[in-house]
Design an enzyme around this catalytic site. Sequence first.
Site, PDB file in Angstrom:
ATOM      1  N   ASP A   1     -22.804  -8.592 -54.388  1.00 25.53           N
ATOM      2  CA  ASP A   1     -23.571  -9.737 -53.882  1.00 25.53           C
ATOM      3  C   ASP A   1     -24.250 -10.487 -55.026  1.00 25.53           C
ATOM      4  OD1 ASP A   1     -23.619 -10.523 -51.214  1.00 25.53           O
ATOM      5  OD2 ASP A   1     -24.886  -8.844 -50.598  1.00 25.53           O
TER       6      ASP A   1
ATOM      7  N   GLN B   1     -26.515  -6.036 -46.046  1.00 26.40           N
ATOM      8  CA  GLN B   1     -26.687  -7.343 -45.402  1.00 26.40           C
ATOM      9  C   GLN B   1     -28.172  -7.646 -45.199  1.00 26.40           C
ATOM     10  OE1 GLN B   1     -24.174  -9.462 -44.855  1.00 26.40           O
ATOM     11  NE2 GLN B   1     -25.440 -11.009 -43.901  1.00 26.40           N
TER      12      GLN B   1
ATOM     13  N   LYS C   1     -16.632 -10.018 -42.912  1.00 27.98           N
ATOM     14  CA  LYS C   1     -16.392  -9.554 -44.286  1.00 27.98           C
ATOM     15  C   LYS C   1     -15.423  -8.368 -44.276  1.00 27.98           C
ATOM     16  CE  LYS C   1     -20.868 -11.183 -45.978  1.00 27.98           C
ATOM     17  NZ  LYS C   1     -22.274 -10.895 -46.279  1.00 27.98           N
TER      18      LYS C   1
HETATM   19  N1  GUN Z   1     -27.558 -12.736 -45.656  1.00 27.60           N
HETATM   20  C1  GUN Z   1     -27.215 -14.046 -45.716  1.00 27.60           C
HETATM   21  N2  GUN Z   1     -26.308 -14.254 -46.693  1.00 27.60           N
HETATM   22  C2  GUN Z   1     -26.085 -13.052 -47.267  1.00 27.60           C
HETATM   23  C3  GUN Z   1     -25.238 -12.620 -48.326  1.00 27.60           C
HETATM   24  O1  GUN Z   1     -24.525 -13.393 -48.968  1.00 27.60           O
HETATM   25  N3  GUN Z   1     -25.286 -11.295 -48.602  1.00 27.60           N
HETATM   26  C4  GUN Z   1     -26.075 -10.426 -47.935  1.00 27.60           C
HETATM   27  N4  GUN Z   1     -26.056  -9.141 -48.299  1.00 27.60           N
HETATM   28  N5  GUN Z   1     -26.871 -10.795 -46.947  1.00 27.60           N
HETATM   29  C5  GUN Z   1     -26.866 -12.099 -46.617  1.00 27.60           C
END
Ligand code: GUN
Length: 292
Positions: A119, A96, A52
Amino acid sequence: MILLDGKKTAEQIQGEIAQVVQQRKSSGKKIPHLAAVLVGDNPASKTYVTSKVKTCEKVGFNSSLVQLASDITQSELIDQVIRLNSNPDIDGYIVQLPLPKHISERKIIEAIHPSKDVDGFHPVNVGKMALNLPGFISATPFGILQLIKRYKIPTEGKHCVVIGRSNIVGSPMSILMARNEYPGNCTVTLCHSRSKNLPEITRSADILIAAIGKTDFVTADMVKEGVVVIDVGINRVSSTETKSGYKLKGDVKFDEVSGKCAYITPVPGGVGPMTITALLQNTLLATEQLHD
Ligand code: GUN
Protein backbone atom coordinates in the site's frame (compact mmCIF):
# COMPACT_ATOMS: atom_id res chain seq x y z
CA MET A 1 -13.34 15.63 -24.51
CA ILE A 2 -11.48 12.35 -24.12
CA LEU A 3 -12.57 9.94 -21.41
CA LEU A 4 -9.65 8.53 -19.41
CA ASP A 5 -10.83 4.94 -19.45
CA GLY A 6 -9.37 3.46 -16.27
CA LYS A 7 -11.23 0.20 -16.73
CA LYS A 8 -9.75 -0.45 -20.17
CA THR A 9 -6.26 0.71 -19.15
CA ALA A 10 -6.39 -1.40 -16.00
CA GLU A 11 -7.37 -4.46 -18.05
CA GLN A 12 -4.43 -3.87 -20.40
CA ILE A 13 -1.98 -3.65 -17.50
CA GLN A 14 -3.57 -6.67 -15.83
CA GLY A 15 -3.05 -8.61 -19.08
CA GLU A 16 0.64 -7.64 -18.95
CA ILE A 17 0.88 -8.74 -15.31
CA ALA A 18 -0.82 -12.06 -16.14
CA GLN A 19 1.84 -12.70 -18.81
CA VAL A 20 4.64 -12.05 -16.32
CA VAL A 21 2.97 -14.45 -13.86
CA GLN A 22 2.79 -17.12 -16.57
CA GLN A 23 6.49 -16.63 -17.33
CA ARG A 24 7.31 -16.87 -13.61
CA LYS A 25 5.29 -20.10 -13.39
CA SER A 26 7.04 -21.69 -16.33
CA SER A 27 10.46 -20.79 -15.01
CA GLY A 28 9.63 -22.09 -11.51
CA LYS A 29 9.73 -18.69 -9.83
CA LYS A 30 7.58 -17.72 -6.85
CA ILE A 31 3.98 -16.80 -7.67
CA PRO A 32 3.06 -13.43 -6.13
CA HIS A 33 0.85 -13.74 -3.05
CA LEU A 34 -1.13 -10.76 -1.75
CA ALA A 35 -2.95 -10.86 1.56
CA ALA A 36 -5.65 -8.42 2.59
CA VAL A 37 -6.66 -7.83 6.18
CA LEU A 38 -10.23 -6.68 6.75
CA VAL A 39 -11.27 -5.66 10.25
CA GLY A 40 -15.01 -5.45 10.91
CA ASP A 41 -17.75 -5.20 8.32
CA ASN A 42 -17.63 -1.73 6.79
CA PRO A 43 -19.56 -2.37 3.52
CA ALA A 44 -17.33 -0.18 1.33
CA SER A 45 -14.16 -1.77 2.74
CA LYS A 46 -15.63 -5.24 2.17
CA THR A 47 -16.36 -4.36 -1.47
CA TYR A 48 -12.84 -2.98 -2.05
CA VAL A 49 -11.12 -5.95 -0.42
CA THR A 50 -13.24 -8.51 -2.28
CA SER A 51 -12.47 -6.74 -5.52
CA LYS A 52 -8.72 -6.71 -4.75
CA VAL A 53 -8.74 -10.46 -3.98
CA LYS A 54 -10.76 -11.24 -7.14
CA THR A 55 -8.38 -9.26 -9.34
CA CYS A 56 -5.45 -11.19 -7.84
CA GLU A 57 -7.05 -14.42 -9.02
CA LYS A 58 -7.66 -12.93 -12.46
CA VAL A 59 -3.94 -12.29 -13.04
CA GLY A 60 -2.84 -15.61 -11.53
CA PHE A 61 -1.64 -14.33 -8.14
CA ASN A 62 -2.32 -16.22 -4.95
CA SER A 63 -4.39 -14.26 -2.48
CA SER A 64 -5.56 -14.54 1.11
CA LEU A 65 -8.29 -12.67 2.89
CA VAL A 66 -7.80 -12.32 6.63
CA GLN A 67 -11.15 -11.35 8.14
CA LEU A 68 -11.12 -10.16 11.73
CA ALA A 69 -13.88 -9.10 14.11
CA SER A 70 -14.38 -5.39 14.74
CA ASP A 71 -13.71 -5.87 18.47
CA ILE A 72 -10.19 -7.23 17.91
CA THR A 73 -7.73 -5.42 20.18
CA GLN A 74 -4.89 -3.35 18.83
CA SER A 75 -2.27 -5.76 20.18
CA GLU A 76 -4.07 -8.75 18.62
CA LEU A 77 -4.07 -6.95 15.28
CA ILE A 78 -0.38 -6.13 15.66
CA ASP A 79 0.24 -9.85 16.31
CA GLN A 80 -1.53 -10.64 13.02
CA VAL A 81 0.62 -8.09 11.22
CA ILE A 82 3.79 -9.55 12.73
CA ARG A 83 2.71 -13.01 11.56
CA LEU A 84 2.22 -11.70 8.02
CA ASN A 85 5.64 -10.03 8.18
CA SER A 86 7.30 -13.35 8.92
CA ASN A 87 5.16 -15.57 6.67
CA PRO A 88 7.54 -16.37 3.77
CA ASP A 89 4.68 -17.18 1.39
CA ILE A 90 3.09 -13.70 1.69
CA ASP A 91 4.97 -11.23 -0.52
CA GLY A 92 2.83 -8.21 0.21
CA TYR A 93 -0.24 -7.34 2.21
CA ILE A 94 -2.59 -4.54 3.03
CA VAL A 95 -4.61 -3.68 6.08
CA GLN A 96 -7.78 -2.10 4.73
CA LEU A 97 -8.53 1.32 6.23
CA PRO A 98 -10.42 2.77 8.03
CA LEU A 99 -9.88 0.71 11.17
CA PRO A 100 -12.26 0.73 14.18
CA LYS A 101 -11.84 3.80 16.37
CA HIS A 102 -10.12 1.94 19.25
CA ILE A 103 -7.19 0.99 16.98
CA SER A 104 -4.44 3.42 16.02
CA GLU A 105 -3.99 3.26 12.24
CA ARG A 106 -0.56 4.79 12.65
CA LYS A 107 0.59 2.03 15.02
CA ILE A 108 -0.70 -0.68 12.67
CA ILE A 109 0.90 0.87 9.60
CA GLU A 110 4.20 1.23 11.43
CA ALA A 111 4.10 -2.49 12.33
CA ILE A 112 3.93 -3.52 8.65
CA HIS A 113 7.37 -4.44 7.31
CA PRO A 114 8.25 -1.86 4.61
CA SER A 115 9.31 -4.65 2.21
CA LYS A 116 5.75 -6.06 2.29
CA ASP A 117 3.93 -2.70 2.50
CA VAL A 118 2.41 -2.79 -0.99
CA ASP A 119 0.00 0.00 0.00
CA GLY A 120 3.04 2.25 0.40
CA PHE A 121 1.66 3.67 3.67
CA HIS A 122 4.65 2.95 5.96
CA PRO A 123 6.71 6.08 6.80
CA VAL A 124 9.77 4.44 5.18
CA ASN A 125 7.93 4.09 1.87
CA VAL A 126 6.37 7.55 2.10
CA GLY A 127 9.86 8.95 2.74
CA LYS A 128 11.32 7.05 -0.20
CA MET A 129 8.53 8.35 -2.42
CA ALA A 130 9.22 11.92 -1.28
CA LEU A 131 12.94 11.49 -2.03
CA ASN A 132 12.29 9.72 -5.35
CA LEU A 133 14.04 6.57 -4.15
CA PRO A 134 12.83 3.09 -5.16
CA GLY A 135 10.03 1.91 -2.86
CA PHE A 136 6.28 1.41 -2.94
CA ILE A 137 4.18 4.33 -4.13
CA SER A 138 0.67 4.05 -2.72
CA ALA A 139 -1.76 2.50 -5.11
CA THR A 140 -4.09 5.38 -5.96
CA PRO A 141 -1.33 7.91 -6.82
CA PHE A 142 0.63 5.19 -8.66
CA GLY A 143 -2.49 4.28 -10.66
CA ILE A 144 -3.14 7.93 -11.55
CA LEU A 145 0.45 8.38 -12.77
CA GLN A 146 0.06 5.38 -15.04
CA LEU A 147 -3.24 6.59 -16.44
CA ILE A 148 -1.61 9.94 -17.30
CA LYS A 149 1.34 8.08 -18.86
CA ARG A 150 -0.70 5.65 -20.95
CA TYR A 151 -2.73 8.54 -22.39
CA LYS A 152 0.51 10.49 -22.95
CA ILE A 153 -0.93 13.60 -21.27
CA PRO A 154 1.67 16.39 -21.23
CA THR A 155 2.53 17.50 -17.69
CA GLU A 156 5.77 19.50 -17.94
CA GLY A 157 5.33 23.13 -16.87
CA LYS A 158 1.61 22.64 -16.26
CA HIS A 159 -0.20 23.94 -13.22
CA CYS A 160 -1.48 20.93 -11.30
CA VAL A 161 -4.01 21.69 -8.59
CA VAL A 162 -4.72 18.95 -6.07
CA ILE A 163 -7.78 19.29 -3.83
CA GLY A 164 -7.43 17.30 -0.61
CA ARG A 165 -4.33 16.67 1.52
CA SER A 166 -4.90 13.07 2.69
CA ASN A 167 -1.90 10.87 3.40
CA ILE A 168 -3.25 8.32 0.91
CA VAL A 169 -3.92 10.51 -2.14
CA GLY A 170 -3.68 14.32 -2.02
CA SER A 171 -0.38 14.73 -0.25
CA PRO A 172 1.58 12.07 -2.23
CA MET A 173 -0.02 13.21 -5.50
CA SER A 174 1.22 16.76 -4.91
CA ILE A 175 4.78 15.44 -4.39
CA LEU A 176 4.69 13.11 -7.38
CA MET A 177 3.39 15.71 -9.84
CA ALA A 178 6.27 18.03 -8.89
CA ARG A 179 8.98 15.38 -9.49
CA ASN A 180 11.65 16.07 -12.03
CA GLU A 181 10.44 13.40 -14.47
CA TYR A 182 7.42 12.39 -16.54
CA PRO A 183 4.66 12.41 -15.37
CA GLY A 184 5.62 15.40 -13.28
CA ASN A 185 7.51 18.64 -13.65
CA CYS A 186 4.30 20.46 -12.78
CA THR A 187 3.89 23.57 -10.71
CA VAL A 188 1.73 22.15 -7.93
CA THR A 189 -0.82 23.80 -5.68
CA LEU A 190 -2.20 21.65 -2.86
CA CYS A 191 -5.62 22.90 -1.70
CA HIS A 192 -7.57 21.81 1.37
CA SER A 193 -10.47 22.76 3.60
CA ARG A 194 -8.75 25.96 4.79
CA SER A 195 -7.76 27.19 1.33
CA LYS A 196 -9.09 30.62 0.44
CA ASN A 197 -10.47 31.50 -3.01
CA LEU A 198 -10.59 27.84 -4.07
CA PRO A 199 -12.53 28.42 -7.34
CA GLU A 200 -9.98 31.04 -8.36
CA ILE A 201 -7.14 28.56 -7.82
CA THR A 202 -8.89 25.63 -9.50
CA ARG A 203 -9.74 27.81 -12.52
CA SER A 204 -6.02 28.25 -13.13
CA ALA A 205 -5.42 24.47 -13.16
CA ASP A 206 -4.23 22.73 -16.31
CA ILE A 207 -4.53 19.45 -14.41
CA LEU A 208 -7.05 19.18 -11.57
CA ILE A 209 -6.96 16.25 -9.16
CA ALA A 210 -10.02 16.09 -6.91
CA ALA A 211 -9.55 13.92 -3.82
CA ILE A 212 -11.81 15.31 -1.10
CA GLY A 213 -14.58 12.74 -0.82
CA LYS A 214 -17.41 15.22 -1.41
CA THR A 215 -19.95 14.37 -4.07
CA ASP A 216 -20.18 16.85 -6.98
CA PHE A 217 -17.83 19.30 -5.20
CA VAL A 218 -16.13 20.53 -8.39
CA THR A 219 -18.57 22.43 -10.59
CA ALA A 220 -18.22 23.87 -14.11
CA ASP A 221 -17.50 27.40 -12.85
CA MET A 222 -14.41 26.05 -11.05
CA VAL A 223 -12.56 24.84 -14.15
CA LYS A 224 -11.19 26.38 -17.31
CA GLU A 225 -11.65 25.12 -20.87
CA GLY A 226 -9.19 22.39 -21.82
CA VAL A 227 -8.47 21.20 -18.28
CA VAL A 228 -7.47 17.61 -17.48
CA VAL A 229 -9.61 16.35 -14.60
CA ILE A 230 -8.72 13.35 -12.44
CA ASP A 231 -11.63 12.50 -10.15
CA VAL A 232 -10.53 10.36 -7.21
CA GLY A 233 -13.89 10.50 -5.40
CA ILE A 234 -15.75 7.24 -4.80
CA ASN A 235 -18.82 8.47 -2.94
CA ARG A 236 -21.76 6.19 -2.26
CA VAL A 237 -25.04 7.96 -2.96
CA SER A 238 -28.33 6.16 -2.32
CA SER A 239 -30.22 5.27 -5.47
CA THR A 240 -33.42 3.45 -6.36
CA GLU A 241 -32.01 2.64 -9.81
CA THR A 242 -29.51 0.01 -8.67
CA LYS A 243 -29.87 -3.38 -6.98
CA SER A 244 -27.32 -2.46 -4.33
CA GLY A 245 -29.34 0.63 -3.36
CA TYR A 246 -26.47 2.99 -4.06
CA LYS A 247 -24.58 4.60 -6.92
CA LEU A 248 -20.95 5.66 -7.04
CA LYS A 249 -20.38 9.36 -7.64
CA GLY A 250 -17.18 11.32 -7.95
CA ASP A 251 -16.00 14.57 -6.40
CA VAL A 252 -16.60 16.25 -9.76
CA LYS A 253 -20.01 17.15 -11.18
CA PHE A 254 -19.30 15.16 -14.32
CA ASP A 255 -22.30 16.24 -16.42
CA GLU A 256 -21.46 19.93 -16.32
CA VAL A 257 -17.65 19.76 -16.01
CA SER A 258 -16.86 17.17 -18.70
CA GLY A 259 -17.89 19.53 -21.53
CA LYS A 260 -15.01 21.87 -20.63
CA CYS A 261 -12.37 19.15 -20.29
CA ALA A 262 -9.64 17.94 -22.64
CA TYR A 263 -9.58 14.72 -20.58
CA ILE A 264 -11.63 13.49 -17.62
CA THR A 265 -11.88 10.27 -15.62
CA PRO A 266 -15.37 8.83 -15.16
CA VAL A 267 -16.66 7.49 -11.83
CA PRO A 268 -16.89 4.53 -11.75
CA GLY A 269 -14.38 3.23 -14.27
CA GLY A 270 -11.65 5.83 -13.90
CA VAL A 271 -9.21 5.92 -11.00
CA GLY A 272 -10.78 2.96 -9.09
CA PRO A 273 -9.66 0.13 -11.42
CA MET A 274 -6.23 1.75 -11.78
CA THR A 275 -5.79 1.68 -7.99
CA ILE A 276 -6.36 -2.07 -7.78
CA THR A 277 -4.00 -2.66 -10.71
CA ALA A 278 -1.30 -0.54 -9.08
CA LEU A 279 -1.61 -2.67 -5.95
CA LEU A 280 -0.98 -5.77 -8.08
CA GLN A 281 2.06 -4.10 -9.66
CA ASN A 282 3.43 -3.31 -6.20
CA THR A 283 2.84 -6.91 -5.15
CA LEU A 284 4.70 -8.20 -8.20
CA LEU A 285 7.55 -5.83 -7.36
CA ALA A 286 7.56 -7.09 -3.76
CA THR A 287 7.78 -10.70 -4.99
CA GLU A 288 10.67 -9.86 -7.31
CA GLN A 289 12.52 -8.02 -4.54
CA LEU A 290 11.99 -10.77 -1.96
CA HIS A 291 12.55 -13.84 -4.13
CA ASP A 292 14.36 -13.21 -7.44
N1 GUN B 1 -8.97 2.64 2.27
C1 GUN B 1 -9.22 3.46 1.22
N2 GUN B 1 -8.27 3.33 0.27
C2 GUN B 1 -7.40 2.41 0.74
C3 GUN B 1 -6.21 1.84 0.20
O1 GUN B 1 -5.74 2.18 -0.88
N3 GUN B 1 -5.61 0.91 0.99
C4 GUN B 1 -6.08 0.54 2.20
N4 GUN B 1 -5.40 -0.37 2.89
N5 GUN B 1 -7.18 1.05 2.72
C5 GUN B 1 -7.83 1.97 1.99
